[in-house]
Write an enzyme that holds these catalytic residues in place. Structure first.
Site, short mmCIF file in Angstrom:
data_model
loop_
_atom_site.label_atom_id
_atom_site.label_comp_id
_atom_site.label_asym_id
_atom_site.label_seq_id
_atom_site.Cartn_x
_atom_site.Cartn_y
_atom_site.Cartn_z
N GLU A 15 0.81 -1.21 0.00
CA GLU A 15 0.00 0.00 0.00
C GLU A 15 0.85 1.26 0.00
OE1 GLU A 15 -0.55 1.90 3.18
OE2 GLU A 15 1.08 0.76 4.03
N GLN A 105 3.16 3.20 18.91
CA GLN A 105 3.31 1.84 18.41
C GLN A 105 4.68 1.61 17.78
OE1 GLN A 105 -0.57 1.52 16.23
NE2 GLN A 105 -0.66 -0.38 17.39
N LEU A 288 -7.54 -4.47 14.06
CA LEU A 288 -6.81 -5.20 15.09
C LEU A 288 -5.91 -6.26 14.45
CD1 LEU A 288 -6.34 -5.46 18.09
CD2 LEU A 288 -8.32 -7.01 18.24
N ASP A 290 -4.13 -5.86 11.82
CA ASP A 290 -2.88 -5.17 11.49
C ASP A 290 -2.02 -4.94 12.73
OD1 ASP A 290 -1.31 -4.02 9.37
OD2 ASP A 290 -1.72 -2.07 10.26
N GLN A 291 -2.68 -4.66 13.87
CA GLN A 291 -1.93 -4.40 15.10
C GLN A 291 -1.30 -5.67 15.67
OE1 GLN A 291 -1.81 -1.20 15.82
NE2 GLN A 291 -3.34 -0.72 14.28
N HIS A 312 -3.31 -3.01 3.72
CA HIS A 312 -2.39 -2.56 4.77
C HIS A 312 -1.77 -3.76 5.48
CE1 HIS A 312 -1.38 0.38 8.06
NE2 HIS A 312 -1.39 1.19 7.04
#
Length: 347
Positions: A15, A105, A288, A290-291, A312
């Site tokens: 992306e 993060q 979540l 992606d996290q 992503h």
């Protein structure tokens, strides 16, 4: 800063956004290996480093006494050579409504490796439509990190909405020798439903209209809805959030008020997100997902069932395999969604 061990990352891959930059820098700090990112945010209309990315880079340089080249607004190429991560007291100011949560993060997992406790003050945006808000990190992400062995606490001292910013967050991070893998394949029993409409420097009737419209679409009990006003606001802002606390996971969905957009439309956007999630059984939603990828990769394993991978997240998977050499297998689940297995190969 020439080094034959330097890992070169194409910032335009996938992306082509800030995720490539932040994850590359975080993984460099965790591994101690130097990294160069070319084509920074090449997939965006305004490429190059923005304020929040620059703050994240400078924060990493600070916590590990690293060396950096290209740390300037708009830079299209950056090179970062990390040193040992040091805990301590830190204060980072984004300077705009740029996301403090994205800065956090970037440095959080490296700080877990430090020998000392860390206390961090972050100033800037806390509720930004282009990044996870404070509430998502506090209620959804940190509890899962806690299950993995991390002890991180956050306090929102002052909300900061786009475009004024001005938010302030305090974070405390205890050292964690090693993160442990976890598996999240079921939601478990739904234990709590809650919706909140937050207004900053705006009339409360905006929030009232949003919650009435949301109630008509979700039909939750009356006590599930609440209005919150920001005292002494820095600037105007509005967000509606819906929380779904299940036995094994919490998911939080947001919809931000925009000038000229009716409150009913803002509520409708949120209701569609909630209904889409509740229509399936996968515990982990798109954001979540992606996290979770990075901490599980650092832990060396784990799995979860997701509603699906965004572009992503797919970019994140490519980076983890490229930098850490960790296999991330994704396959359709027999019920719904996809099963994501980190550190294992699909059978």
């Amino acid at each position: 800063m020439t080094d034959r061990n330097l890992l070169v990352i194409d910032g335009s891959q996938g992306e082509g956004g800030g995720q490539v930059v932040r994850s590359s820098l975080t993984l460099a700090a965790l591994s101690g290996a130097p990294v160069r990112v070319d084509g920074v945010r090449a997939g965006r209309k305004k490429p190059g480093l923005l304020r929040q990315h620059l703050t994240a880079l400078q924060a990493l340089v600070t916590i590990c006494d690293g060396e950096v080249a290209g740390d300037a607004m708009g830079a299209s190429s950056i090179e970062f050579r990390p040193g040992p991560v040091r805990g301590g007291d830190y204060h980072f100011h984004v300077g705009t409504a740029g996301s403090t949560m994205l800065v956090l993060q970037t440095i959080l997992l490296p700080l877990l490796k430090a020998k000392e406790r860390s206390r961090i003050v972050l100033e800037g945006g806390t509720h930004n439509p282009y990044a996870p808000p404070f509430d998502f990190i506090e209620k959804c992400y940190l509890p899962l990190l806690a299950r993995m062995g991390a002890n991180v606490t956050m306090v929102l001292e002052r909300p900061g909405f786009y475009p004024a910013g001005g938010g302030r967050v305090r974070v405390e991070v205890e050292p964690a020798a090693k993160l442990q893998p976890i598996d999240i394949v079921e939601r478990g029993k739904l234990e709590l439903r809650r919706a909140r409409a937050v207004v900053s420097g705006l009339p409360t009737n905006i929030a009232d209209r949003e919650l009435k419209a949301l109630s008509a679409k979700l039909s939750w009990p009356d006590d599930a809805y609440a209005i919150e006003t920001v005292p002494d606001p820095v600037g105007p802002g509005n967000v509606v959030m819906a929380e779904l606390h299940s036995e094994h996971v919490c998911e939080l969905f947001t919809s931000f008020g925009v000038q000229g957009v009716p409150s009913e439309s803002v509520a409708g956007t949120l209701a569609r997100q909630v209904r889409r999630y509740l229509a399936g059984t996968a515990p982990v939603g798109e954001f979540l997902t992606d996290q979770l990828l990075l901490p599980l990769a650092v832990a060396g394993g784990g799995s979860f069932r997701s509603t699906g991978l965004s572009r992503h997240s797919s970019t994140h998977v490519e980076l983890l395999e490229q930098i850490l050499g960790v296999t991330v297998a994704v396959r359709q689940h027999e019920r719904d969604g996809v099963l994501v297995q980190v550190g294992t190969t699909a059978s």
